[in-house]
Design a protein around this motif. Structure first.
Motif, mmCIF file in Angstrom:
data_model
loop_
_atom_site.group_PDB
_atom_site.id
_atom_site.type_symbol
_atom_site.label_atom_id
_atom_site.label_comp_id
_atom_site.label_asym_id
_atom_site.label_seq_id
_atom_site.Cartn_x
_atom_site.Cartn_y
_atom_site.Cartn_z
ATOM 1 N N MET A 261 -37.310 59.116 -11.972
ATOM 2 C CA MET A 261 -38.305 58.151 -11.485
ATOM 3 C C MET A 261 -38.954 57.717 -12.756
ATOM 4 N N ALA A 262 -38.870 58.763 -13.912
ATOM 5 C CA ALA A 262 -39.375 57.932 -15.243
ATOM 6 C C ALA A 262 -38.622 56.815 -15.592
ATOM 7 N N TYR A 263 -37.343 56.932 -15.241
ATOM 8 C CA TYR A 263 -36.680 55.530 -15.748
ATOM 9 C C TYR A 263 -36.942 54.512 -14.854
ATOM 10 N N VAL A 264 -37.005 54.712 -13.719
ATOM 11 C CA VAL A 264 -37.640 53.772 -12.707
ATOM 12 C C VAL A 264 -39.113 52.901 -13.215
ATOM 13 N N ALA A 265 -39.819 54.008 -13.581
ATOM 14 C CA ALA A 265 -41.092 53.436 -13.783
ATOM 15 C C ALA A 265 -40.937 52.657 -15.215
ATOM 16 N N ASN A 266 -39.954 53.024 -16.157
ATOM 17 C CA ASN A 266 -39.951 52.283 -17.304
ATOM 18 C C ASN A 266 -39.266 50.974 -17.247
ATOM 19 N N VAL A 267 -38.276 50.796 -16.251
ATOM 20 C CA VAL A 267 -37.550 49.507 -16.046
ATOM 21 C C VAL A 267 -38.612 48.539 -15.273
ATOM 22 N N LEU A 268 -39.463 48.936 -14.166
ATOM 23 C CA LEU A 268 -40.362 48.243 -13.616
ATOM 24 C C LEU A 268 -41.542 47.711 -14.453
ATOM 25 N N ALA A 269 -41.812 48.505 -15.635
ATOM 26 C CA ALA A 269 -42.991 48.147 -16.450
ATOM 27 C C ALA A 269 -42.741 47.218 -17.449
ATOM 28 N N TRP A 270 -41.235 47.122 -17.849
ATOM 29 C CA TRP A 270 -40.702 46.046 -18.807
ATOM 30 C C TRP A 270 -40.420 44.891 -18.068
ATOM 31 N N SER A 271 -39.962 45.054 -16.691
ATOM 32 C CA SER A 271 -39.827 43.591 -15.887
ATOM 33 C C SER A 271 -40.970 43.073 -15.720
ATOM 34 N N ALA A 272 -42.204 43.925 -15.194
ATOM 35 C CA ALA A 272 -43.434 43.147 -15.208
ATOM 36 C C ALA A 272 -43.914 42.522 -16.488
ATOM 37 N N ALA A 273 -43.709 43.227 -17.675
ATOM 38 C CA ALA A 273 -44.159 42.688 -19.079
ATOM 39 C C ALA A 273 -43.308 41.215 -19.442
ATOM 40 N N TYR A 274 -42.140 41.168 -19.092
ATOM 41 C CA TYR A 274 -41.414 40.084 -19.366
ATOM 42 C C TYR A 274 -41.936 38.967 -18.301
ATOM 43 N N SER A 275 -42.388 39.277 -17.175
ATOM 44 C CA SER A 275 -42.815 38.216 -16.389
ATOM 45 C C SER A 275 -44.223 37.560 -16.713
ATOM 46 N N THR A 276 -45.060 38.560 -17.414
ATOM 47 C CA THR A 276 -46.510 38.254 -17.578
ATOM 48 C C THR A 276 -46.655 37.782 -19.258
ATOM 49 N N GLY A 277 -45.847 38.569 -20.154
ATOM 50 C CA GLY A 277 -45.835 38.231 -21.420
ATOM 51 C C GLY A 277 -46.942 39.302 -22.116
ATOM 52 N N VAL A 278 -47.032 40.307 -21.286
ATOM 53 C CA VAL A 278 -48.119 41.386 -21.846
ATOM 54 C C VAL A 278 -47.118 42.655 -22.001
ATOM 55 N N THR A 279 -47.503 43.140 -23.115
ATOM 56 C CA THR A 279 -46.551 44.531 -23.461
ATOM 57 C C THR A 279 -47.145 45.533 -22.674
ATOM 58 N N PRO A 280 -46.358 46.426 -22.057
ATOM 59 C CA PRO A 280 -46.991 47.239 -21.457
ATOM 60 C C PRO A 280 -47.406 48.553 -22.148
ATOM 61 N N SER A 281 -48.330 49.314 -21.846
ATOM 62 C CA SER A 281 -48.994 50.122 -22.599
ATOM 63 C C SER A 281 -48.230 51.662 -22.314
ATOM 64 N N PRO A 282 -48.584 52.293 -23.181
ATOM 65 C CA PRO A 282 -47.622 53.734 -23.304
ATOM 66 C C PRO A 282 -47.740 54.426 -22.158
ATOM 67 N N ALA A 283 -48.844 54.364 -21.244
ATOM 68 C CA ALA A 283 -49.053 55.052 -20.031
ATOM 69 C C ALA A 283 -48.206 54.569 -19.095
ATOM 70 N N ASP A 284 -47.577 53.213 -19.210
ATOM 71 C CA ASP A 284 -46.673 52.806 -18.294
ATOM 72 C C ASP A 284 -45.217 53.197 -18.576
ATOM 73 N N LEU A 285 -45.093 53.803 -19.731
ATOM 74 C CA LEU A 285 -43.691 53.890 -20.052
ATOM 75 C C LEU A 285 -43.698 55.597 -20.189
ATOM 76 N N PRO A 286 -43.625 56.491 -18.964
ATOM 77 C CA PRO A 286 -43.261 57.727 -19.050
ATOM 78 C C PRO A 286 -42.054 58.215 -19.813
ATOM 79 N N ARG A 287 -42.005 59.090 -20.542
ATOM 80 C CA ARG A 287 -40.653 59.848 -21.310
ATOM 81 C C ARG A 287 -39.564 60.146 -20.188
ATOM 82 N N ILE A 288 -38.573 59.510 -20.810
ATOM 83 C CA ILE A 288 -37.329 59.735 -19.761
ATOM 84 C C ILE A 288 -36.705 60.975 -20.149
ATOM 85 N N HIS A 289 -36.492 61.966 -19.351
ATOM 86 C CA HIS A 289 -35.764 63.175 -19.651
ATOM 87 C C HIS A 289 -34.370 63.059 -19.268
#
Length: 289
Positions: A261-289
């Motif tokens: 699920m951490a992987y899912v959160a990272n992918v969705l965060a970057w997808s939203a970032a590329y849609s808006t042009g706003v870099t995701p915050s560290p809180a949006d990018l949980p560490r993938i184990h």
């Protein structure tokens, strides 16, 4: 001779001879006879010598005088036909220059070649599987997380990686890592003992062989080619009738791609970032184990 040329003295004389002798203009006679199958040469006495020899008659030393009108017509009819005029050749057109693909960088620094590959996969899926609703930013999110967009776009203009991307052996030595023994004889990953994830989008050989796509249209599906690997990712995510515009479906597809699920959160965060042009915050990018 031009159609409206002024008659010459010789033509006037010829016409006078014809009028005095009552001769039919030989041009008209020859034309009519030729249409019926006769030869103009025969009509004008060209074969007289041959006729005389065949019939056993002696050829007179002095031939009878040929009327001037007949002589002129004969010389005209026996002249070689002028060669047909050749149409002037048009200047050869230069071969069109091959199209050069102009690559532009994508949002937030996506390398141009990767940006083009992501949009190309979206275009192909819109034709192959329009119900999936695939969008390029989702593919870009996976490309970012899996390989940093092929280590910053290190590929040639055709999308072939300069150096292949090959993951660690799936030998179960890492926490949560599955153990997958070799399935492809090392053809794709170079490992004949364990399978490894291959290419910028990181496919294990069995999954690649099931969904492989030829994104660049060269007749080969190569996991180390950006266009091929990105199209394969799109096909894999869309499998099972999922709709990427449905957040639940998209989450399920990404989780199937990587069971985290951490992987899912990272992918969705970057997808939203590329849609808006706003870099995701560290809180949006949980560490993938």
């Amino acid at each position: 001779m031009g159609r409206h040329a002024r008659p010459t003295d010789s033509k006037i004389r010829r016409n006078s001879v014809i009028a005095m002798t009552g001769l039919v203009p030989v041009g008209l006679v020859a034309a009519a006879a030729t249409t019926a199958g006769a030869s103009p040469r025969a009509l004008l006495g060209v074969h007289q010598d041959a006729q005389a020899t065949t019939m056993g008659n002696a050829v007179p030393e002095t031939l009878p005088q040929v009327p001037e009108a007949v002589s002129v017509a004969q010389s005209i009819m026996l002249e070689p036909a002028p060669a047909p005029a050749l149409a002037p050749k048009s200047a050869s057109q230069p071969a069109p220059a091959p199209e050069t693909k102009v690559l532009t960088e994508g949002p937030l620094g996506i390398p141009g070649i990767n940006f083009d590959a992501y949009r190309n996969a979206e275009r192909i899926l819109s034709e192959e599987n329009p119900g999936c609703g695939m969008y390029w930013t989702l593919l870009a999110g996976i490309g970012k997380v899996e390989s940093g967009h092929a280590n910053g776009g290190k590929a040639d203009e055709k999308g072939n990686l300069f150096e292949p991307v090959i993951g660690l052996p799936l030998d179960g030595s890492l926490p949560g890592q599955a153990t997958i023994t070799d399935t492809d004889g090392g053809v794709l990953d170079g490992d004949a003992v364990y399978d490894r994830a291959v290419g910028p989008m990181q496919f294990i050989p069995t999954t690649w062989n099931q969904y492989a796509g030829d994104g660049d249209g060269d007749g080969v599906a190569d996991p180390q080619n950006l266009y091929d690997s990105t199209l394969t990712t799109a096909r894999y995510l869309c499998d099972g009738g999922l709709d990427m515009h449905n957040l639940g479906h998209a989450t399920k597809a990404i989780h199937r791609y990587n069971n985290s699920m951490a992987y899912v959160a990272n992918v969705l965060a970057w997808s939203a970032a590329y849609s808006t042009g706003v870099t995701p915050s560290p809180a949006d990018l949980p560490r993938i184990h």
